[in-house]
Design an enzyme around this catalytic site. Structure first.
Site, mmCIF file in Angstrom:
data_model
loop_
_atom_site.group_PDB
_atom_site.id
_atom_site.type_symbol
_atom_site.label_atom_id
_atom_site.label_comp_id
_atom_site.label_asym_id
_atom_site.label_seq_id
_atom_site.Cartn_x
_atom_site.Cartn_y
_atom_site.Cartn_z
ATOM 1 N N ASP A 1 5.412 0.106 -2.543
ATOM 2 C CA ASP A 1 4.747 -0.238 -1.285
ATOM 3 C C ASP A 1 3.810 -1.432 -1.492
ATOM 4 O O ASP A 1 3.807 -2.390 -0.709
ATOM 5 C CB ASP A 1 3.978 0.988 -0.779
ATOM 6 C CG ASP A 1 3.154 0.685 0.465
ATOM 7 O OD1 ASP A 1 3.745 0.283 1.478
ATOM 8 O OD2 ASP A 1 1.922 0.842 0.422
ATOM 9 N N GLU B 1 11.215 1.610 -0.929
ATOM 10 C CA GLU B 1 9.963 1.243 -1.612
ATOM 11 C C GLU B 1 9.986 1.688 -3.069
ATOM 12 O O GLU B 1 9.522 0.959 -3.954
ATOM 13 C CB GLU B 1 8.771 1.866 -0.886
ATOM 14 C CG GLU B 1 8.485 1.213 0.456
ATOM 15 C CD GLU B 1 7.314 1.829 1.199
ATOM 16 O OE1 GLU B 1 6.699 1.121 2.013
ATOM 17 O OE2 GLU B 1 7.005 3.025 0.974
#
Length: 246
Positions: free
Chosen positions: A64, A136
């Site tokens: 992320d 992610e």
């Protein structure tokens, strides 16, 4: 209960799929355990406690942050006239769940996820949040395995071309940026015109031109006049940026 040979067959199929993915993106992991971990859901770990599996949640946390940084860097360089607020808005549209799901689906990530039986039965493999998390986690695994250059290479295949194609133009106001640039440098007057309207009423396509002091700067195509003008302004900005470098 699964027989050992059945499990071996499943593992072989899985390994083949992971190899296929690496071949597709042209990036091969040094540590394949990281790659597999990126696709390992917590429900799978909970059902296989005898084996030392790790889920992808920590990799997702890292991915992320890496994704935000790399996308921010790309936008910062690509759109020098965009304000901080506009850059933030655009980045949010790129790294939001629906966008990440599209990127994950384009690479068939859902097929590779290791899921627990319960999660599988409730449709977890196609759940948007799960797919976004896996994307992610993959970024995090790739960063740990090969560093930022490999991440940029991967995003250069998956995300950056979409930005260049104008897939996120609905959140980008190129007309305002162009107007601001022209006013700031005092280089003349902008004029937009529709060159062409084609297609049936339910599926029209517009071609727009933007001119500066009567000289063509850019042409854009869109499903509406506004969209066509935005794409024309985007082309004009790129042209002015190139001229500025010369």
């Amino acid at each position: 209960m699964s027989k050992p040979k059945d499990k071996e067959r499943i593992n072989e199929k899985r390994r083949a799929k992971f190899k296929e993915l690496q071949k597709k993106i042209g990036i091969f992991f040094t540590n394949e355990k990281l790659l597999i971990q990126a696709f390992t859901h917590s429900s799978y770990v909970n059902e296989h406690r005898r084996r030392p599996h790790e889920d992808n949640e920590r990799l997702e946390f890292l991915g992320d942050a890496v994704l935000e940084l790399t996308v921010s860097q790309y936008l910062f360089k690509k759109f020098p006239h965009m304000s901080e607020g506009e850059l933030t808005k655009l980045r949010a549209a790129i790294v939001c769940e629906p966008s990440l799901v599209k990127f994950a689906n384009a690479l068939s990530f859902g097929e590779l996820v290791l899921l627990g039986k319960g999660e599988e039965l409730t449709g977890g493999r196609t759940r948007p949040a799960l797919l976004a998390d896996v994307f992610e986690a993959f970024i995090g695994a790739l960063y740990l395995d090969q560093g930022m250059d490999a991440v940029m290479q991967f995003l250069g295949q998956t995300i950056f071309p979409k930005i260049d194609e104008g897939a996120f133009s609905h959140v980008m106001d190129f007309k305002s940026q162009l107007q601001e640039l022209v006013q700031r440098d005092g280089i003349g007057v902008l004029e937009y015109s529709i060159l062409e309207e084609k297609g049936p009423a339910h599926n029209k396509e517009f071609v727009s031109r933007v001119s500066l002091n009567g000289q063509e700067l850019g042409i854009g195509v869109g499903k509406s006049k506004k969209e066509a003008e935005q794409h024309a302004a985007q082309m004009a900005l790129q042209k002015l940026k190139t001229i500025g470098k010369e």
